[in-house]
Design an enzyme around this catalytic site. Sequence first.
Site, PDB file in Angstrom:
ATOM      1  N   HIS A 177      34.610  45.962  39.480  1.00 45.68           N
ATOM      2  CA  HIS A 177      33.770  44.780  39.327  1.00 45.68           C
ATOM      3  C   HIS A 177      34.682  43.569  39.094  1.00 45.68           C
ATOM      4  CE1 HIS A 177      34.650  45.359  35.109  1.00 45.68           C
ATOM      5  NE2 HIS A 177      34.074  46.553  35.126  1.00 45.68           N
ATOM      6  N   HIS A 187      37.775  43.935  36.877  1.00 45.44           N
ATOM      7  CA  HIS A 187      38.969  44.556  37.485  1.00 45.44           C
ATOM      8  C   HIS A 187      39.668  43.562  38.421  1.00 45.44           C
ATOM      9  CE1 HIS A 187      36.363  48.236  36.809  1.00 45.44           C
ATOM     10  NE2 HIS A 187      37.480  48.609  36.230  1.00 45.44           N
ATOM     11  N   GLN A 233      40.331  62.467  29.927  1.00 43.28           N
ATOM     12  CA  GLN A 233      39.863  61.534  28.911  1.00 43.28           C
ATOM     13  C   GLN A 233      38.346  61.589  28.702  1.00 43.28           C
ATOM     14  OE1 GLN A 233      41.425  58.073  31.302  1.00 43.28           O
ATOM     15  NE2 GLN A 233      39.631  57.026  30.476  1.00 43.28           N
ATOM     16  N   ARG A 280      29.913  51.190  33.626  1.00 43.53           N
ATOM     17  CA  ARG A 280      28.769  51.949  33.091  1.00 43.53           C
ATOM     18  C   ARG A 280      27.494  51.097  33.038  1.00 43.53           C
ATOM     19  NH1 ARG A 280      33.148  54.701  30.015  1.00 43.53           N
ATOM     20  NH2 ARG A 280      33.093  56.854  30.708  1.00 43.53           N
ATOM     21  N   ASP A 299      38.323  46.984  26.482  1.00 41.54           N
ATOM     22  CA  ASP A 299      38.725  48.254  25.864  1.00 41.54           C
ATOM     23  C   ASP A 299      39.859  47.942  24.875  1.00 41.54           C
ATOM     24  OD1 ASP A 299      37.104  50.247  27.415  1.00 41.54           O
ATOM     25  OD2 ASP A 299      38.093  49.206  29.047  1.00 41.54           O
TER      26      ASP A 299
HETATM   27  O1  PAF Z   1      40.338  51.777  31.389  1.00 43.64           O
HETATM   28  C1  PAF Z   1      40.324  52.640  32.285  1.00 43.64           C
HETATM   29  O2  PAF Z   1      39.748  52.457  33.352  1.00 43.64           O
HETATM   30  C2  PAF Z   1      41.016  53.970  32.033  1.00 43.64           C
HETATM   31  O3  PAF Z   1      40.899  54.362  30.715  1.00 43.64           O
HETATM   32  C3  PAF Z   1      42.496  53.976  32.492  1.00 43.64           C
HETATM   33  C4  PAF Z   1      43.313  52.979  31.690  1.00 43.64           C
HETATM   34  C5  PAF Z   1      42.570  53.639  33.963  1.00 43.64           C
HETATM   35  C6  PAF Z   1      43.091  55.363  32.267  1.00 43.64           C
HETATM   36  O4  PAF Z   1      42.407  56.336  32.982  1.00 43.64           O
END
Ligand code: PAF
Length: 282
Positions: free
Chosen positions: A34, A37, A61, A189, A152
């Site tokens: 989006h 990014h 993760q 999300r 984040d």
């Molecule tokens: O923020 C994210 O999209 C993910 O946590 C990352 C940093 C690409 C690691 O998988």
Amino acid sequence: MNTVKTVRELRAAVARARAEGKRIGFVPTMGNLHSGHVALVEKAGQRADFVVASIFVNPLQFGPNEDLATYPRTLAADQEKLVAAGCHLLFTPDVDEMYPQGMVEQSRVSVPGVSLGLCGGSRPGHFDGVATVVTKLFNMVQPDLAVFGEKDFQQLAVIRALVRDLNIPTQIIGEPTVRGEDGLALSSRNGYLTPEQRAQAPALYRTLNQLAERLRAGERDFAAIEADGKRALESAGFRPDYLEIREAGSLHQAAAGDSQLIILGAAFIGTTRLIDNLSVDL
Ligand code: PAF
């Protein structure tokens, strides 16, 4: 923009750029890109000559009951956005390329301290998965700099700590959160939300702002402010996960004399968990 799927192709393409004297910028992502990014890729392009992005939905993760299976995979649309943002090379490994020994046998990177509590408390193992994949990606790309979103915030702190602690020669750049007109932080999300939930969702950022106002006005009963914030979220239709005021640099519990605070929140609307944060400079 070239898209490669193997570490071998990635290393070869980066080596060619380096041989031309280019500075390498890197933006790791999980795709479903989006405008947030896009801002990361554009920032990398301002600071480096050759921009590498990765798209990898990292199973390490995700917790057992999380959205790994349903996480949106939108490669063609993502590639178009990356081209428009000025990305030169896209790395889209599959799980076997990233974890050829399988995930059980995979060595892990664990960052103590900043990984504890907040998202680390609610999502056990999450930051080990992030730290491990980011370390692997850094070793594969060996970028001069990497750009991550401040949405984040705890993840950014974990990555700054791992780069410092493991002497990784990559500069980490944090990029401010991109928001919709109503204040909702952009997130992959958000696409899970029904129209009704989408209309409720900006209450998370509104609540953070209300708490920030109280801090700016001089209130320092952090527990009372946090409790009121959780009640406000519940009234707005959320199920709060956490809402905490921390010292912005260390992520330690806030103390009355701190001048840089951050309010971090995570809350569910239905089954969708949204996170956001707001810095308060006093
Ligand atoms: O923020 C994210 O999209 C993910 O946590 C990352 C940093 C690409 C690691 O998988």
